[in-house]
Design a protein around this motif. Structure first.
Motif, mmCIF file in Angstrom:
data_model
loop_
_atom_site.group_PDB
_atom_site.id
_atom_site.type_symbol
_atom_site.label_atom_id
_atom_site.label_comp_id
_atom_site.label_asym_id
_atom_site.label_seq_id
_atom_site.Cartn_x
_atom_site.Cartn_y
_atom_site.Cartn_z
ATOM 1 N N LEU A 10 14.611 4.506 7.500
ATOM 2 C CA LEU A 10 13.932 3.820 5.955
ATOM 3 C C LEU A 10 14.480 2.370 5.453
ATOM 4 O O LEU A 10 13.392 1.707 5.960
ATOM 5 C CB LEU A 10 13.757 4.495 5.079
ATOM 6 N N ALA A 11 15.582 2.359 5.735
ATOM 7 C CA ALA A 11 16.106 0.840 5.219
ATOM 8 C C ALA A 11 15.608 -0.232 6.277
ATOM 9 O O ALA A 11 14.659 -1.518 6.263
ATOM 10 C CB ALA A 11 17.199 0.450 5.339
ATOM 11 N N LEU A 12 15.969 0.477 8.039
ATOM 12 C CA LEU A 12 15.544 -0.712 8.863
ATOM 13 C C LEU A 12 14.178 -0.927 8.933
ATOM 14 O O LEU A 12 13.683 -2.136 8.955
ATOM 15 C CB LEU A 12 16.424 -0.468 9.899
ATOM 16 N N LEU A 13 12.852 -0.093 8.621
ATOM 17 C CA LEU A 13 11.899 0.136 8.873
ATOM 18 C C LEU A 13 11.744 -1.359 7.930
ATOM 19 O O LEU A 13 9.977 -1.390 8.130
ATOM 20 C CB LEU A 13 11.227 1.745 9.078
ATOM 21 N N LEU A 14 11.607 -1.124 6.816
ATOM 22 C CA LEU A 14 11.374 -1.798 5.270
ATOM 23 C C LEU A 14 11.541 -3.329 5.372
ATOM 24 O O LEU A 14 11.614 -4.011 5.199
ATOM 25 C CB LEU A 14 11.746 -1.043 4.090
ATOM 26 N N LEU A 15 12.867 -3.420 6.266
ATOM 27 C CA LEU A 15 14.101 -4.645 6.954
ATOM 28 C C LEU A 15 12.368 -5.399 7.729
ATOM 29 O O LEU A 15 12.943 -7.228 7.890
ATOM 30 C CB LEU A 15 15.541 -4.373 7.182
ATOM 31 N N VAL A 16 11.694 -4.842 8.364
ATOM 32 C CA VAL A 16 11.616 -5.466 9.736
ATOM 33 C C VAL A 16 9.984 -6.669 9.464
ATOM 34 O O VAL A 16 10.413 -7.380 10.162
ATOM 35 C CB VAL A 16 10.991 -4.130 10.800
ATOM 36 N N PRO A 17 9.556 -5.836 9.136
ATOM 37 C CA PRO A 17 8.698 -6.544 8.247
ATOM 38 C C PRO A 17 8.877 -7.982 7.544
ATOM 39 O O PRO A 17 8.504 -9.131 7.446
ATOM 40 C CB PRO A 17 7.604 -5.884 7.563
ATOM 41 N N ILE A 18 10.106 -7.739 6.587
ATOM 42 C CA ILE A 18 10.471 -9.415 5.904
ATOM 43 C C ILE A 18 11.126 -9.677 7.361
ATOM 44 O O ILE A 18 11.175 -11.234 6.799
ATOM 45 C CB ILE A 18 11.633 -8.457 4.693
ATOM 46 N N LEU A 19 11.685 -10.083 7.946
ATOM 47 C CA LEU A 19 12.887 -10.502 8.476
ATOM 48 C C LEU A 19 11.703 -11.170 9.191
ATOM 49 O O LEU A 19 11.470 -12.117 9.938
ATOM 50 C CB LEU A 19 13.400 -9.361 9.393
ATOM 51 N N TYR A 20 11.019 -10.380 10.552
ATOM 52 C CA TYR A 20 9.357 -11.125 10.685
ATOM 53 C C TYR A 20 8.839 -12.341 10.223
ATOM 54 O O TYR A 20 8.647 -13.061 10.657
ATOM 55 C CB TYR A 20 8.670 -9.847 11.041
ATOM 56 N N GLU A 21 8.412 -12.067 8.766
ATOM 57 C CA GLU A 21 7.722 -13.265 7.997
ATOM 58 C C GLU A 21 8.948 -14.045 8.163
ATOM 59 O O GLU A 21 7.916 -15.304 7.860
ATOM 60 C CB GLU A 21 7.526 -12.655 7.033
ATOM 61 N N SER A 22 10.013 -14.044 7.491
ATOM 62 C CA SER A 22 11.131 -14.882 7.072
ATOM 63 C C SER A 22 11.645 -15.529 7.494
ATOM 64 O O SER A 22 12.139 -16.480 8.347
ATOM 65 C CB SER A 22 12.533 -14.044 6.000
ATOM 66 N N SER A 23 12.150 -14.801 9.253
ATOM 67 C CA SER A 23 12.824 -15.449 10.152
ATOM 68 C C SER A 23 11.940 -16.326 11.405
ATOM 69 O O SER A 23 11.500 -15.345 12.418
ATOM 70 C CB SER A 23 13.981 -14.392 10.489
ATOM 71 N N ALA A 24 12.002 -16.931 11.586
ATOM 72 C CA ALA A 24 11.277 -17.493 13.187
ATOM 73 C C ALA A 24 12.333 -16.681 14.139
ATOM 74 O O ALA A 24 11.586 -16.414 15.644
ATOM 75 C CB ALA A 24 11.461 -19.169 13.502
ATOM 76 N N VAL A 25 13.591 -16.649 13.967
ATOM 77 C CA VAL A 25 14.007 -16.329 15.442
ATOM 78 C C VAL A 25 13.604 -14.681 16.182
ATOM 79 O O VAL A 25 13.559 -14.755 16.798
ATOM 80 C CB VAL A 25 15.710 -16.530 15.259
ATOM 81 N N PHE A 26 13.819 -14.119 15.200
ATOM 82 C CA PHE A 26 12.909 -12.858 14.569
ATOM 83 C C PHE A 26 12.517 -12.675 15.393
ATOM 84 O O PHE A 26 11.831 -11.870 16.052
ATOM 85 C CB PHE A 26 13.985 -12.247 13.969
ATOM 86 N N ARG A 27 11.381 -13.163 14.507
ATOM 87 C CA ARG A 27 9.630 -13.878 15.251
ATOM 88 C C ARG A 27 9.619 -14.427 16.078
ATOM 89 O O ARG A 27 8.838 -13.158 17.521
ATOM 90 C CB ARG A 27 8.823 -14.228 14.232
ATOM 91 N N TYR A 28 10.327 -14.920 16.855
ATOM 92 C CA TYR A 28 10.123 -15.436 18.938
ATOM 93 C C TYR A 28 10.834 -13.600 19.620
ATOM 94 O O TYR A 28 10.230 -14.149 20.761
ATOM 95 C CB TYR A 28 11.356 -16.488 18.781
ATOM 96 N N TYR A 29 11.800 -14.058 19.391
ATOM 97 C CA TYR A 29 12.555 -12.185 19.710
ATOM 98 C C TYR A 29 11.479 -10.760 19.760
ATOM 99 O O TYR A 29 11.138 -10.059 21.365
ATOM 100 C CB TYR A 29 13.802 -11.887 19.579
ATOM 101 N N THR A 30 11.185 -10.655 18.530
ATOM 102 C CA THR A 30 10.142 -9.163 18.453
ATOM 103 C C THR A 30 8.996 -9.494 19.573
ATOM 104 O O THR A 30 8.437 -8.087 20.339
ATOM 105 C CB THR A 30 9.382 -9.354 16.911
ATOM 106 N N LYS A 31 8.084 -11.279 18.971
ATOM 107 C CA LYS A 31 6.798 -10.931 19.944
ATOM 108 C C LYS A 31 7.198 -10.911 21.647
ATOM 109 O O LYS A 31 6.355 -10.469 22.377
ATOM 110 C CB LYS A 31 6.004 -12.729 19.786
ATOM 111 N N PHE A 32 8.452 -11.733 22.573
ATOM 112 C CA PHE A 32 8.323 -10.781 23.806
ATOM 113 C C PHE A 32 8.721 -9.844 23.730
ATOM 114 O O PHE A 32 8.819 -9.379 25.526
ATOM 115 C CB PHE A 32 10.025 -12.442 23.990
ATOM 116 N N CYS A 33 9.441 -8.609 22.756
ATOM 117 C CA CYS A 33 10.092 -8.032 22.694
ATOM 118 C C CYS A 33 8.478 -6.839 23.319
ATOM 119 O O CYS A 33 8.241 -6.890 24.555
ATOM 120 C CB CYS A 33 10.658 -7.384 22.318
#
Length: 286
Positions: A10-33
């Motif tokens: 649950l904590a990870l699921l809540l953390l993912v959207p926060i990281l996606y919006e705040s971290s360009a690197v996380f968003r980069y790898y998420t989109k390519f995944c």
């Protein structure tokens, strides 16, 4: 009673959207995944379907429809111009600039317009299963770029098939993809094929990705790409002596459109970005 494992999930699921919006690197790898996983899942689905009519070049029209949602999820919009040239029911050798693996999504997005089209791809992609297997069943042609003479022979042998069945052949004449905001030198293979069978060249230009995609800085924002199909360039009456002139003419036309459309999407991107910043500032002030 809730277990620790469930709490962690649950904590990870809540953390993912926060990281996606705040971290360009996380968003980069998420989109390519998402891109890679989406293509792989669709390839698994399409493989058995393609087996019903193997090597039929119309197979990838189905692939295009199935893969379009991937572009929407990762925030890339494709805009096709010059559809009246792309949709003609005749053989063309399509030459397009090559910037990123995302080019595949752009091609799939317009596959229904091309109708009958095959692609020349490096043989290494065939071993990237399940994508390579589905692409093979979809009628793609794999060549060994390290064996130039054999590659040219393969391309030349395709000429009669293209003319007979009115199939388009898509080639990236730059060979290697480079997202450097310019069009690089062309290899001659596609132009040999076009001249040997007097098949017109159909230039296709993808506007620059650099304003929303940067692999060095690990940036992958939402973006818009204009795909421009230029009027066909006739090869009637040409010989191998005309290849250099044909290549330069094609590249010159493509470069001009590339600069123009890239400036257009970049200006639109900057305007949207400024507008977004202003809206955030208004919310803060209020």
């Amino acid at each position: 009673m809730t277990s620790y494992f469930q709490l962690i999930i649950l904590a990870l699921l809540l953390l993912v959207p926060i990281l996606y919006e705040s971290s360009a690197v996380f968003r980069y790898y998420t989109k390519f995944c998402v891109y890679c996983i989406g293509i792989s899942i669709n390839s698994l689905i399409l493989g058995p379907i393609f087996l019903m009519r193997p090597f039929n070049v119309r197979n990838l029209k189905i692939g295009g429809l199935l893969c379009r949602p991937i572009s929407k999820v990762i925030g890339v919009k494709w805009i096709l111009r010059g559809e009246e040239f792309m949709s003609q029911d005749k053989a063309f050798v399509i030459v397009a600039n090559h910037q990123s693996s995302l080019d595949v999504l752009g091609m799939l997005d317009i596959w229904d317009v091309m109708d009958k089209c095959t692609v020349v791809a490096k043989k290494e992609l065939f071993y990237a299963w399940p994508f390579g297997f589905s692409a093979w069943l979809g009628g793609l042609t794999f060549i060994d770029r390290n064996r130039g003479e054999k590659s040219r022979k393969q391309l030349n042998e395709m000429g009669q098939y293209l003319k007979r069945d009115r199939v388009k052949l898509w080639v990236f004449p730059e060979g290697t993809r480079r997202n450097t905001n310019e069009i690089h030198a062309f290899k001659k293979g596609a132009f040999h094929t076009a001249i040997s069978e007097e098949i017109p060249i159909l230039p296709v230009v993808f506007s620059s990705y650099t304003y929303f995609l940067d692999s060095k800085r690990k940036v992958f924002d939402n973006g818009e790409v204009i795909i421009t199909t230029l009027p066909p360039i006739s090869t009637a009456g040409m010989t191998s002596k005309d290849i250099d002139v044909l290549m330069e003419k094609t590249k010159s036309q493509m470069k001009s459109v590339y600069l123009e459309t890239s400036a257009e999407v970049n200006a639109k991107f900057l305007k949207t970005k400024v507008s977004g910043i202003e809206k955030k500032e208004e919310k803060v002030n209020n």
